[in-house]
Design an enzyme around this catalytic site. Structure first.
Site, PDB file in Angstrom:
ATOM      1  N   ALA A  23      -9.194   5.786 -13.105  1.00 49.96           N
ATOM      2  CA  ALA A  23      -9.756   4.686 -13.673  1.00 49.96           C
ATOM      3  C   ALA A  23     -11.432   4.648 -13.680  1.00 49.96           C
ATOM      4  O   ALA A  23     -11.709   4.490 -15.026  1.00 49.96           O
ATOM      5  CB  ALA A  23      -9.334   3.259 -12.943  1.00 49.96           C
ATOM      6  N   ARG A  72      -6.101  -8.975   2.411  1.00 49.79           N
ATOM      7  CA  ARG A  72      -5.248 -10.183   1.895  1.00 49.79           C
ATOM      8  C   ARG A  72      -5.840 -11.160   1.811  1.00 49.79           C
ATOM      9  O   ARG A  72      -6.031 -11.825   3.037  1.00 49.79           O
ATOM     10  CB  ARG A  72      -3.852 -10.143   2.454  1.00 49.79           C
ATOM     11  CG  ARG A  72      -2.914  -9.144   2.320  1.00 49.79           C
ATOM     12  CD  ARG A  72      -1.658  -9.367   3.029  1.00 49.79           C
ATOM     13  NE  ARG A  72      -0.618  -8.143   2.601  1.00 49.79           N
ATOM     14  CZ  ARG A  72      -0.188  -7.145   3.228  1.00 49.79           C
ATOM     15  NH1 ARG A  72      -0.597  -7.242   4.671  1.00 49.79           N
ATOM     16  NH2 ARG A  72       0.604  -6.076   3.064  1.00 49.79           N
ATOM     17  N   SER A  73      -6.285 -11.829   0.646  1.00 46.86           N
ATOM     18  CA  SER A  73      -7.475 -12.736   0.611  1.00 46.86           C
ATOM     19  C   SER A  73      -6.696 -14.244   0.694  1.00 46.86           C
ATOM     20  O   SER A  73      -6.047 -14.590  -0.345  1.00 46.86           O
ATOM     21  CB  SER A  73      -8.285 -12.580  -0.413  1.00 46.86           C
ATOM     22  OG  SER A  73      -9.221 -13.820  -0.433  1.00 46.86           O
ATOM     23  N   GLY A 104       1.383 -10.070  -4.674  1.00 47.99           N
ATOM     24  CA  GLY A 104       0.373 -11.039  -4.195  1.00 47.99           C
ATOM     25  C   GLY A 104      -0.833 -10.625  -5.085  1.00 47.99           C
ATOM     26  O   GLY A 104      -1.570 -11.399  -5.441  1.00 47.99           O
ATOM     27  N   ASP A 128       6.567  -0.296  -1.203  1.00 50.13           N
ATOM     28  CA  ASP A 128       7.878  -0.794  -0.972  1.00 50.13           C
ATOM     29  C   ASP A 128       8.688  -0.732  -2.151  1.00 50.13           C
ATOM     30  O   ASP A 128       9.869  -0.708  -2.293  1.00 50.13           O
ATOM     31  CB  ASP A 128       7.755  -2.358  -0.826  1.00 50.13           C
ATOM     32  CG  ASP A 128       6.774  -2.762   0.470  1.00 50.13           C
ATOM     33  OD1 ASP A 128       7.025  -2.002   1.456  1.00 50.13           O
ATOM     34  OD2 ASP A 128       6.305  -3.661   0.224  1.00 50.13           O
ATOM     35  N   ARG A 155      16.708  13.279  14.247  1.00 52.16           N
ATOM     36  CA  ARG A 155      18.012  13.805  14.233  1.00 52.16           C
ATOM     37  C   ARG A 155      18.043  14.852  15.384  1.00 52.16           C
ATOM     38  O   ARG A 155      19.265  14.994  15.953  1.00 52.16           O
ATOM     39  CB  ARG A 155      18.388  14.148  12.869  1.00 52.16           C
ATOM     40  CG  ARG A 155      19.909  14.806  12.693  1.00 52.16           C
ATOM     41  CD  ARG A 155      20.355  14.992  11.482  1.00 52.16           C
ATOM     42  NE  ARG A 155      20.718  14.310  10.621  1.00 52.16           N
ATOM     43  CZ  ARG A 155      21.991  13.596  10.513  1.00 52.16           C
ATOM     44  NH1 ARG A 155      22.888  14.217  11.756  1.00 52.16           N
ATOM     45  NH2 ARG A 155      22.395  12.731   9.539  1.00 52.16           N
ATOM     46  N   ARG A 163      23.682  11.005  20.879  1.00 52.33           N
ATOM     47  CA  ARG A 163      23.013   9.636  20.733  1.00 52.33           C
ATOM     48  C   ARG A 163      23.110   8.873  19.409  1.00 52.33           C
ATOM     49  O   ARG A 163      23.087   9.657  18.398  1.00 52.33           O
ATOM     50  CB  ARG A 163      21.569   9.663  21.252  1.00 52.33           C
ATOM     51  CG  ARG A 163      21.532   9.396  22.562  1.00 52.33           C
ATOM     52  CD  ARG A 163      19.958   9.552  23.205  1.00 52.33           C
ATOM     53  NE  ARG A 163      19.881   9.230  24.635  1.00 52.33           N
ATOM     54  CZ  ARG A 163      18.657   9.810  25.332  1.00 52.33           C
ATOM     55  NH1 ARG A 163      17.660  10.310  24.621  1.00 52.33           N
ATOM     56  NH2 ARG A 163      18.839   9.376  26.604  1.00 52.33           N
TER      57      ARG A 163
HETATM   58  O1  F6P Z   1       3.858  -3.929   1.594  1.00 52.88           O
HETATM   59  C1  F6P Z   1       3.654  -3.003   2.442  1.00 52.88           C
HETATM   60  C2  F6P Z   1       3.914  -3.185   3.718  1.00 52.88           C
HETATM   61  O2  F6P Z   1       3.469  -2.267   4.479  1.00 52.88           O
HETATM   62  C3  F6P Z   1       5.310  -3.557   4.152  1.00 52.88           C
HETATM   63  O3  F6P Z   1       6.387  -2.550   4.143  1.00 52.88           O
HETATM   64  C4  F6P Z   1       5.322  -4.385   5.625  1.00 52.88           C
HETATM   65  O4  F6P Z   1       6.268  -5.257   5.481  1.00 52.88           O
HETATM   66  C5  F6P Z   1       3.825  -4.871   5.329  1.00 52.88           C
HETATM   67  O5  F6P Z   1       3.059  -3.995   4.269  1.00 52.88           O
HETATM   68  C6  F6P Z   1       2.924  -4.749   6.647  1.00 52.88           C
HETATM   69  O6  F6P Z   1       2.016  -5.857   6.594  1.00 52.88           O
HETATM   70  P1  F6P Z   1       0.901  -5.319   7.632  1.00 52.88           P
HETATM   71  O7  F6P Z   1      -0.121  -4.059   7.429  1.00 52.88           O
HETATM   72  O8  F6P Z   1      -0.161  -6.568   7.188  1.00 52.88           O
HETATM   73  O9  F6P Z   1       1.342  -5.641   8.969  1.00 52.88           O
END
Ligand code: F6P
Length: 323
Positions: A23, A72-73, A104, A128, A155, A163
């Protein structure tokens, strides 16, 4: 658009740096000024904004994490926070924004576009792969390859001891990491939220395999599965299959780090380039995705609202291949 801001927000994912680099360099090529906004929307509020040049993004394409940091704000959920943030953009004449993150983060971009008319473009950056309108998200391929390497190692030891291993992978509410890594490692059972396999089915399939003296068993469970993850599954399996020697491994944040794969660097570069092209061509407030190897633009509000649907045949295939 003459001055753009770039930020990463939400959970980091490998390849975000490649997207930032693309970018920034594309914007500079077109004569735009570029500003890096640190720590996602928090940095926009706190005025942690720094002008970038071509050298600012040198030697980062191969690095995991994000040079712009991420967060994450909470404050950005409030109108007050957003007003403060927008004022910091106005102060510098920033009139376009590239947001790299997940659902988000897209909501934040959507709010800015709605409330202030700021042209925004969103790039899918999450391990994800839980976003609509794209076959790929930046970081998924690296995360899933990390998971595969780890599960292969598990494995080996599972085989040595005969196991049963329950391996939990990330994905939040989505099961794509579990599905892809489980298929690629030949897991006997894969538990995902999108298509719930009941614990009874898992017990039945494992006891049938026990009878056949198939002793190495791998169950890959997505953290978002209703069983409560690997520990929940292990508890029930231990109670129902006491003859099996069961162990649990939770892969955790190892899946978020590391050098991005070629695929992640490539899609991040394409998306970063097209994000700037989109801003210049007036294709605003869209998420830049890739569908069938072509760029695909989804209005941000639809990308936020819609869910990616899992094809019908995946779980049938899993059962057949693991039999
Ligand atoms: O969205 C990415 C992720 O790694 C998810 O897979 C997981 O549930 C979450 O973030 C974990 O968040 P944090 O890093 O805030 O614990």
């Amino acid at each position: 658009v003459t001055k753009i801001g770039v930020l990463t927000s939400g959970g980091d994912s490998p390849g975000m740096n490649a997207a930032i680099r693309a970018a920034v360099r594309t914007a500079l090529y077109y004569g735009l000024e570029v500003f890096g906004i640190y720590r996602g929307y928090n940095g926009m509020i706190e005025d942690e904004i720094v002008q970038m040049d071509s050298r600012s993004v040198a030697n980062i394409i191969q690095r995991g994490g994000t040079i712009l940091k991420t967060a994450r704000s909470k404050e950005f959920y409030n109108e007050e926070g957003r007003k403060k943030a927008y004022a910091n953009l106005v102060k510098r004449g920033i009139d376009g924004l590239v947001v790299i993150g997940g659902n988000g983060s897209f909501t934040g971009a959507y709010k800015l576009s709605q409330e202030f008319g700021l042209p925004c473009v969103a790039l899918p950056g999450t391990i994800d792969k839980d976003l609509y309108g794209t076959d790929f998200t930046i970081g998924f391929d690296t995360a899933v390859n990390t998971a595969v390497q780890c599960i292969d190692k598990i494995r080996d030891t599972a085989d040595a001891h005969d196991r049963l291993f329950i391996v939990e992978v990330m994905g939040r509410h989505a099961g794509y990491i579990a599905l892809h890594s489980g298929i690629a490692t030949g897991a006997e059972n894969i538990l995902i939220p999108e298509e719930e396999t009941t614990i009874e089915e898992v017990i039945a399939s494992l006891s049938e395999k026990e009878k056949r003296k198939k002793l190495v068993n791998l169950v890959v469970v997505a953290e978002g599965h209703s069983s409560g993850g690997a520990n929940g599954v292990a508890e029930i399996l231990k109670a129902n299959l006491p003859n099996l020697d069961t162990r649990v491994t939770i892969l955790g944040h190892i899946q978020r780090g590391g050098s991005p794969t070629c695929l992640d660097r490539l899609i991040a570069s394409r998306m970063g380039y097209h994000a700037v092209e989109s801003l210049l061509e007036g294709r605003h407030n869209v998420m830049v995705g890739i569908l069938n190897n072509a760029m695909h633009y989804t209005p941000i509000e639809i990308a936020i609202r819609e869910k990616q649907r899992l094809g019908d045949d995946w779980m049938k295939m899993v059962k057949i291949l693991a039999s």
